[in-house]
Design a protein around this motif. Structure first.
Motif, PDB file in Angstrom:
ATOM      1  N   ILE A  17      -2.457  10.830   5.444  1.00  0.00           N
ATOM      2  CA  ILE A  17      -2.503  11.268   4.039  1.00  0.00           C
ATOM      3  C   ILE A  17      -3.732  12.149   3.816  1.00  0.00           C
ATOM      4  CG2 ILE A  17      -2.806  10.522   1.643  1.00  0.00           C
ATOM      5  CD1 ILE A  17      -1.224   7.976   2.359  1.00  0.00           C
ATOM      6  N   THR A  18      -4.862  11.741   4.399  1.00  0.00           N
ATOM      7  CA  THR A  18      -6.108  12.493   4.187  1.00  0.00           C
ATOM      8  C   THR A  18      -6.240  13.666   5.165  1.00  0.00           C
ATOM      9  OG1 THR A  18      -7.260  10.935   5.633  1.00  0.00           O
ATOM     10  CG2 THR A  18      -7.348  10.500   3.276  1.00  0.00           C
ATOM     11  N   LYS A  19      -5.302  13.757   6.084  1.00  0.00           N
ATOM     12  CA  LYS A  19      -5.233  14.832   7.084  1.00  0.00           C
ATOM     13  C   LYS A  19      -6.395  14.830   8.087  1.00  0.00           C
ATOM     14  CE  LYS A  19      -2.188  18.103   4.764  1.00  0.00           C
ATOM     15  NZ  LYS A  19      -1.761  17.491   3.549  1.00  0.00           N
ATOM     16  N   VAL A  20      -7.216  13.789   8.099  1.00  0.00           N
ATOM     17  CA  VAL A  20      -8.318  13.758   9.062  1.00  0.00           C
ATOM     18  C   VAL A  20      -7.825  13.490  10.487  1.00  0.00           C
ATOM     19  CG1 VAL A  20     -10.121  13.119   7.407  1.00  0.00           C
ATOM     20  CG2 VAL A  20      -8.845  11.325   8.575  1.00  0.00           C
ATOM     21  N   ASN A  43       4.607  -4.191   4.097  1.00  0.00           N
ATOM     22  CA  ASN A  43       4.191  -2.797   3.918  1.00  0.00           C
ATOM     23  C   ASN A  43       3.701  -2.548   2.492  1.00  0.00           C
ATOM     24  OD1 ASN A  43       4.004  -0.452   5.583  1.00  0.00           O
ATOM     25  ND2 ASN A  43       5.378   0.536   4.120  1.00  0.00           N
ATOM     26  N   GLU A  86      11.477  -0.841   5.417  1.00  0.00           N
ATOM     27  CA  GLU A  86      10.141  -0.758   4.873  1.00  0.00           C
ATOM     28  C   GLU A  86       9.958   0.594   4.204  1.00  0.00           C
ATOM     29  OE1 GLU A  86       7.029  -2.971   6.527  1.00  0.00           O
ATOM     30  OE2 GLU A  86       8.595  -4.208   5.669  1.00  0.00           O
ATOM     31  N   TYR A 132      -7.357  10.188  -4.416  1.00  0.00           N
ATOM     32  CA  TYR A 132      -6.312  10.998  -3.774  1.00  0.00           C
ATOM     33  C   TYR A 132      -5.338  10.092  -3.017  1.00  0.00           C
ATOM     34  CZ  TYR A 132      -4.141  14.565  -0.845  1.00  0.00           C
ATOM     35  OH  TYR A 132      -3.226  15.374  -0.215  1.00  0.00           O
ATOM     36  N   LEU A 133      -5.890   9.146  -2.256  1.00  0.00           N
ATOM     37  CA  LEU A 133      -5.049   8.206  -1.506  1.00  0.00           C
ATOM     38  C   LEU A 133      -4.209   7.350  -2.448  1.00  0.00           C
ATOM     39  CD1 LEU A 133      -7.641   7.301   1.226  1.00  0.00           C
ATOM     40  CD2 LEU A 133      -5.263   7.817   1.751  1.00  0.00           C
ATOM     41  N   LYS A 187       0.131   1.487  12.809  1.00  0.00           N
ATOM     42  CA  LYS A 187       0.979   2.404  12.036  1.00  0.00           C
ATOM     43  C   LYS A 187       0.466   2.593  10.603  1.00  0.00           C
ATOM     44  CE  LYS A 187       5.802   2.658  10.583  1.00  0.00           C
ATOM     45  NZ  LYS A 187       7.010   1.866  10.417  1.00  0.00           N
ATOM     46  N   ARG A 188       0.031   1.501   9.999  1.00  0.00           N
ATOM     47  CA  ARG A 188      -0.397   1.599   8.590  1.00  0.00           C
ATOM     48  C   ARG A 188      -1.707   2.365   8.478  1.00  0.00           C
ATOM     49  NH1 ARG A 188       1.756  -3.993   8.490  1.00  0.00           N
ATOM     50  NH2 ARG A 188       3.783  -3.796   7.482  1.00  0.00           N
ATOM     51  N   GLU A 197       7.730   3.823   3.049  1.00  0.00           N
ATOM     52  CA  GLU A 197       6.609   4.559   3.636  1.00  0.00           C
ATOM     53  C   GLU A 197       5.838   5.228   2.518  1.00  0.00           C
ATOM     54  OE1 GLU A 197       5.779   4.394   6.737  1.00  0.00           O
ATOM     55  OE2 GLU A 197       7.543   3.343   7.415  1.00  0.00           O
ATOM     56  N   HIS A 198       4.626   5.739   2.844  1.00  0.00           N
ATOM     57  CA  HIS A 198       3.894   6.467   1.817  1.00  0.00           C
ATOM     58  C   HIS A 198       4.659   7.741   1.475  1.00  0.00           C
ATOM     59  CE1 HIS A 198       2.350   9.270   4.792  1.00  0.00           C
ATOM     60  NE2 HIS A 198       2.017   8.248   5.531  1.00  0.00           N
ATOM     61  N   THR A 201      -8.077  17.360   1.096  1.00  0.00           N
ATOM     62  CA  THR A 201      -7.427  17.765   2.353  1.00  0.00           C
ATOM     63  C   THR A 201      -7.522  19.279   2.613  1.00  0.00           C
ATOM     64  OG1 THR A 201      -5.256  18.106   1.325  1.00  0.00           O
ATOM     65  CG2 THR A 201      -5.747  15.889   2.102  1.00  0.00           C
ATOM     66  N   SER A 232     -11.618   4.294   2.467  1.00  0.00           N
ATOM     67  CA  SER A 232     -12.077   5.690   2.447  1.00  0.00           C
ATOM     68  C   SER A 232     -13.528   5.806   2.917  1.00  0.00           C
ATOM     69  CB  SER A 232     -11.902   6.301   1.058  1.00  0.00           C
ATOM     70  OG  SER A 232     -12.619   5.575   0.103  1.00  0.00           O
ATOM     71  N   ARG A 282     -11.940  10.714  -1.459  1.00  0.00           N
ATOM     72  CA  ARG A 282     -10.599  10.446  -0.923  1.00  0.00           C
ATOM     73  C   ARG A 282      -9.888   9.289  -1.615  1.00  0.00           C
ATOM     74  NH1 ARG A 282     -13.577  12.131   3.188  1.00  0.00           N
ATOM     75  NH2 ARG A 282     -12.781  13.965   4.277  1.00  0.00           N
ATOM     76  N   LYS A 323      -1.280   9.193  -3.740  1.00  0.00           N
ATOM     77  CA  LYS A 323      -0.253   9.415  -2.727  1.00  0.00           C
ATOM     78  C   LYS A 323       0.532   8.141  -2.416  1.00  0.00           C
ATOM     79  CE  LYS A 323      -0.722  13.770  -1.601  1.00  0.00           C
ATOM     80  NZ  LYS A 323       0.399  14.718  -1.737  1.00  0.00           N
ATOM     81  N   ILE A 324      -0.172   7.003  -2.476  1.00  0.00           N
ATOM     82  CA  ILE A 324       0.458   5.744  -2.054  1.00  0.00           C
ATOM     83  C   ILE A 324       1.264   5.090  -3.187  1.00  0.00           C
ATOM     84  CG2 ILE A 324      -0.055   3.360  -1.351  1.00  0.00           C
ATOM     85  CD1 ILE A 324      -2.426   4.568   0.285  1.00  0.00           C
ATOM     86  N   ASN A 339       4.078  11.033   1.114  1.00  0.00           N
ATOM     87  CA  ASN A 339       4.064  12.394   1.679  1.00  0.00           C
ATOM     88  C   ASN A 339       4.612  12.395   3.087  1.00  0.00           C
ATOM     89  OD1 ASN A 339       1.994  11.193   3.029  1.00  0.00           O
ATOM     90  ND2 ASN A 339       0.680  12.986   2.982  1.00  0.00           N
TER      91      ASN A 339
END
Lengths: 158, 110
Positions: free
Chosen positions: B90-93, A49, A153, A123-124, B82-83, A155-156, A109, B55, A120, A127-128, A158
């Motif tokens: 995260i990007t809410k799309v 992960n 594992e 931003y990603l 899942k990943r 998780e991200h 978002t 992205s 994006r 978050k990660i 958020n």
């Protein structure tokens, strides 16, 4: 190589460089470069992960550096440093472009931005990864991923 | 990345295989253009063999989603691991695209 992370964890002062390379700003080179970096990470006892998350953020940062930083000028390089300190992995990606104002990036978002086709990547990454900082007027991004402690594992965020 | 197209009734199924990154976004964009040009408006993207999306891949899917909306069409995704779902969330799309566990569920009411 296999016990690098364990050695680093056992010795708080240890710092091991996993990768220290510069590539020309060619988009076609990026996937193979990322794959070879990931292969090096797979030699370490890093959970799948975390590898996925590190790969994702490295990919986004290198693409940004090639495309937006160096504006696809293959004469300019993108430098990547990956190192392990204690229980964390640090990624640094630097370009030779003009830099950018990383303080004013819009939130992709929000309803007014969600349909935008760009914006994006960072931003990603934010978050990660556990910590993200910019240096040299945005030419260098430093990302830190803390390895999860024993257990499941991660998780991200958020 | 490989792209396979299958048609079931009036649904087009786009089966992707490999990494959906910036080097293949254009290839997928051209495939989408042809699907639209042929008058198809119901599209299912099968992510079963997609290990990684970046992205720019998300942007390409968004572009297709918008183009389909303009003509009253719809786009759904299935078999997203899942990943990759994490990246969509995260990007809410994921709120824009319908993401389904399997093909059968995704095709119902597409």
């Amino acid at each position: 190589m296999v016990n690098v992370l364990q050695q680093a964890q056992n010795n708080p002062m240890a710092s091991t460089i996993i990768l220290n390379e510069t590539i020309p700003s060619k988009m076609a080179l990026v996937p193979d470069f990322i794959s070879s970096a990931v292969e090096k990470l797979r030699l370490l006892p890093v959970k799948e992960n975390d590898i996925f998350n590190i790969k994702f953020c490295l990919h986004e940062a290198v693409v940004n550096a090639v495309k937006h930083g160096n504006k696809l000028n293959s004469a300019l390089g993108v430098h990547v440093l990956i190192k392990i300190d204690k229980s964390q992995l640090t990624l640094e990606v630097s370009d030779q472009g003009e830099g950018f104002d990383y303080r004013v990036l819009p939130d992709p978002t929000t309803p007014e931005n969600i349909m935008q086709h760009q914006g994006r990547g960072i931003y990603l990454i934010r978050k990660i990864m556990n910590d993200v900082k910019f240096f040299s007027k945005g030419r260098t991004i430093k990302m830190i991923k803390l390895f999860e402690s024993k257990g499941g594992e991660s998780e991200h965020k958020n | 990345m490989n792209i396979k197209i299958e048609k079931i009734n009036d649904n087009v199924i786009v089966k992707l295989e490999g990494e959906l990154n910036m080097n293949y976004s254009n290839m997928l964009r051209e495939t989408f253009k042809k699907i639209l040009k042929d008058g198809n408006i119901k599209v299912l993207i099968d992510f079963e063999k997609v290990g990684f999306i970046d992205s720019s891949g998300i942007a390409t899917l968004l572009e297709m989603f918008q183009n389909l909306e303009k003509v009253g069409g719809r786009m759904r995704l299935c078999h997203v691991n899942k990943r990759n779902i994490g990246v969509f969330e995260i990007t809410k799309v994921h709120k824009l695209f319908g993401i389904f566990e399997n093909r059968e569920d995704a095709l119902k009411g597409l």
